[in-house]
Scaffold this motif. Sequence first.
Motif, short mmCIF file in Angstrom:
data_model
loop_
_atom_site.label_atom_id
_atom_site.label_comp_id
_atom_site.label_asym_id
_atom_site.label_seq_id
_atom_site.Cartn_x
_atom_site.Cartn_y
_atom_site.Cartn_z
N THR A 1 0.81 -1.22 0.00
CA THR A 1 0.00 0.00 0.00
C THR A 1 0.84 1.27 0.00
N ASP A 2 2.14 1.15 0.19
CA ASP A 2 3.00 2.34 0.27
C ASP A 2 2.97 3.16 -1.01
N GLY A 3 2.73 2.52 -2.14
CA GLY A 3 2.77 3.25 -3.40
C GLY A 3 1.53 4.07 -3.70
N PHE A 4 0.46 3.93 -2.91
CA PHE A 4 -0.77 4.66 -3.17
C PHE A 4 -0.71 6.10 -2.67
N SER A 5 -1.33 7.00 -3.40
CA SER A 5 -1.51 8.38 -2.95
C SER A 5 -2.93 8.82 -3.30
N LEU A 6 -3.48 9.66 -2.46
CA LEU A 6 -4.84 10.16 -2.67
C LEU A 6 -4.88 11.63 -2.31
N ASN B 1 -12.75 17.03 -7.12
CA ASN B 1 -11.56 16.55 -7.82
C ASN B 1 -10.91 15.45 -6.97
N LEU B 2 -10.73 14.28 -7.55
CA LEU B 2 -10.11 13.16 -6.85
C LEU B 2 -8.94 12.65 -7.68
N ILE B 3 -7.75 12.68 -7.09
CA ILE B 3 -6.53 12.26 -7.80
C ILE B 3 -5.97 11.02 -7.11
N ILE B 4 -5.97 9.91 -7.82
CA ILE B 4 -5.48 8.63 -7.30
C ILE B 4 -4.19 8.28 -8.01
N GLY B 5 -3.16 7.99 -7.24
CA GLY B 5 -1.88 7.61 -7.82
C GLY B 5 -1.37 6.32 -7.21
N TYR B 6 -0.62 5.57 -8.00
CA TYR B 6 0.04 4.37 -7.48
C TYR B 6 1.38 4.21 -8.19
N GLU B 7 2.42 4.02 -7.40
CA GLU B 7 3.76 3.85 -7.95
C GLU B 7 4.41 2.62 -7.33
N ALA C 1 -4.78 8.61 -11.97
CA ALA C 1 -6.16 8.79 -12.43
C ALA C 1 -6.72 10.02 -11.72
N ASP C 2 -6.97 11.08 -12.48
CA ASP C 2 -7.45 12.36 -11.97
C ASP C 2 -8.89 12.54 -12.45
N LEU C 3 -9.85 12.47 -11.53
CA LEU C 3 -11.26 12.49 -11.88
C LEU C 3 -11.91 13.79 -11.39
N VAL C 4 -12.80 14.35 -12.21
CA VAL C 4 -13.49 15.59 -11.87
C VAL C 4 -14.99 15.42 -12.06
N LEU D 1 -16.53 38.06 -6.22
CA LEU D 1 -16.64 36.61 -6.09
C LEU D 1 -16.08 36.19 -4.73
N LEU D 2 -16.74 35.23 -4.11
CA LEU D 2 -16.23 34.62 -2.89
C LEU D 2 -16.24 33.11 -3.09
N ALA D 3 -15.08 32.50 -3.04
CA ALA D 3 -14.96 31.06 -3.26
C ALA D 3 -14.45 30.37 -1.99
N ALA D 4 -14.81 29.11 -1.87
CA ALA D 4 -14.29 28.26 -0.79
C ALA D 4 -13.72 27.00 -1.43
N VAL D 5 -12.45 26.71 -1.15
CA VAL D 5 -11.76 25.56 -1.75
C VAL D 5 -11.17 24.71 -0.62
N TYR D 6 -11.61 23.49 -0.53
CA TYR D 6 -11.09 22.55 0.47
C TYR D 6 -10.14 21.57 -0.23
N SER D 7 -8.92 21.50 0.25
CA SER D 7 -7.90 20.61 -0.37
C SER D 7 -7.51 19.50 0.59
N PHE D 8 -7.30 18.33 0.06
CA PHE D 8 -6.89 17.21 0.90
C PHE D 8 -5.84 16.37 0.18
#
Length: 374
Positions: free
Chosen positions: A25-30, A79-85, A93-96, A367-374
Motif C-alpha cells: 500500500t505504500d505506493g498509493f496516494s490520494l 476533484n479526486l486524484i489517485i496515484g500508485y507507484e 487517475a485524476d477524476l473531476v 466573487l467569494l470562493a471556498a476551496v477545500y484541499s486534501f
Amino acid sequence: MKKFLLPLMVCISVSAFAQEETSWTDGFSLSGSVDAYFRQNLNAPNKLIDTDVDGEVDSYIAPGSSFANQPGFALGMANLIIGYEKGNVGVVADLVYGPRGTDAVFGSTTASSSIVNQLYVYWNVSEKVKLTFGNWNTYLGYEVISPAANFNYSTSYMFSYGPFSHSGLKADFTLDENWSAMVALMNSTDYTDYNPFGGYTAGAQLGYSAGSGSAFLNFLYGDQDGDYTDMGLGEGLGATFQVDLTTGVDLSDSFYLGLNTTYNSTEAGDLGGDSFGFYGVALYAQLAASENFSVGLRPEYFSQFGGFDAIGGNDAEGDGNVLAVTLSGNAKVGPLTFIPEFRLDSASEDVFLDGDLTPQGSLGSFLLAAVYSF
C-alpha cells in the motif's frame, strides 16, 4: 522448546504479512479538492437574460474567460486524484465532477471520458528520463484547472483559450540540477480520449529552476482539425503555433512575482485570408501578510486578431483587446481556503450589458470562493 517455537513462528508469520501489506500500500496516494463559490456582477444583471434578442431568456453576463462565471451561489467541482507507484513505474487517475470539471473536459467525445481530467501511466527510465503515456493537463501557461493550485479563483483569458489537456506520449529530461526539457507527440488539443482527425501535434518545453524561482519556455505546433482534401472536403484550418513563457521568483520571504506571456496563431486554411489568434501578458504579484492570509493582484492584457473572438466582439478589422485586473485574497483555515475576489474587465468593444441592457465596455464583479484541499 516447542512452547517457545510456536508463538515465535506465529509472530514471524504475522510480522511478515504486515510488512508485505504495508509495502503493497505504500505506493498509493490520494489527494484532491472540493470547491464552490458566490459571484455577483457590480454593474450588470445577475440573472439569465435575452442576450441575442430572440425573445428567450437564455444567457447571463460574465467575463469571457473560463470557469466561475455563473451568477449567485454556484458549484465548482469535486476533484479526486489517485496515484500508485511501484518501483520505477506508476499511474495517475485524476477524476473531476461538477460544472468546472465538465468545462475542463469539453473535448471528450464519449460519455465514459466525461469525468476524466487526467489518466496516464509513467516510467522513470532513469534519474534523468521520464516517459508519460496517456492524457495529462497542459504544460502551457501559468494557471491550471484545479482551483486548489491557483491563487486566483477566476482564470485568465490566456489560460482559458490556450490548451487545457493533451493525450499522447511525452518525454521529460533532467539536463542538470537547473535545466530541464520535454518533447511530446500528441493528439489535437483537448481531444483526449482518441484522435478523430488523423494528424498529430508536437510539443516542447525548456525549463530552468533555481532556488528562488523558475522559468519555462513552451511550444506547440500542429494541425488541430485534420486535412480532408483526399475526400474532397478541403484542408480545414491550417496549423496552430503557440509559444508561451511562464516565470516566477520569490523576491523576498513574503513577496512573489510571476509572469505569463503567450502568442497563439492559426493559419486560415480554407477560410482564406490571414492567420488569426491572440497574444497577451499577465503579472501575478502575491504578498503574504501573515501565515494564514495573502493578497494577490493579476493584471492581464489580452489581444485578439484576425477575427478570433474570445471577449465577445471585434472592431471592423477583426481585432479586439481586454484589460482584466483581478484582486484576490487567500484566507486559510486549515485545509480550507476562502478566496474573496474583485475583478474588472475593460474591453475595447462594448461587449457587456448594463442594468438597462445597454452595451458597455467594462464589467465589474465580486466573487467569494471556498476551496477545500486534501
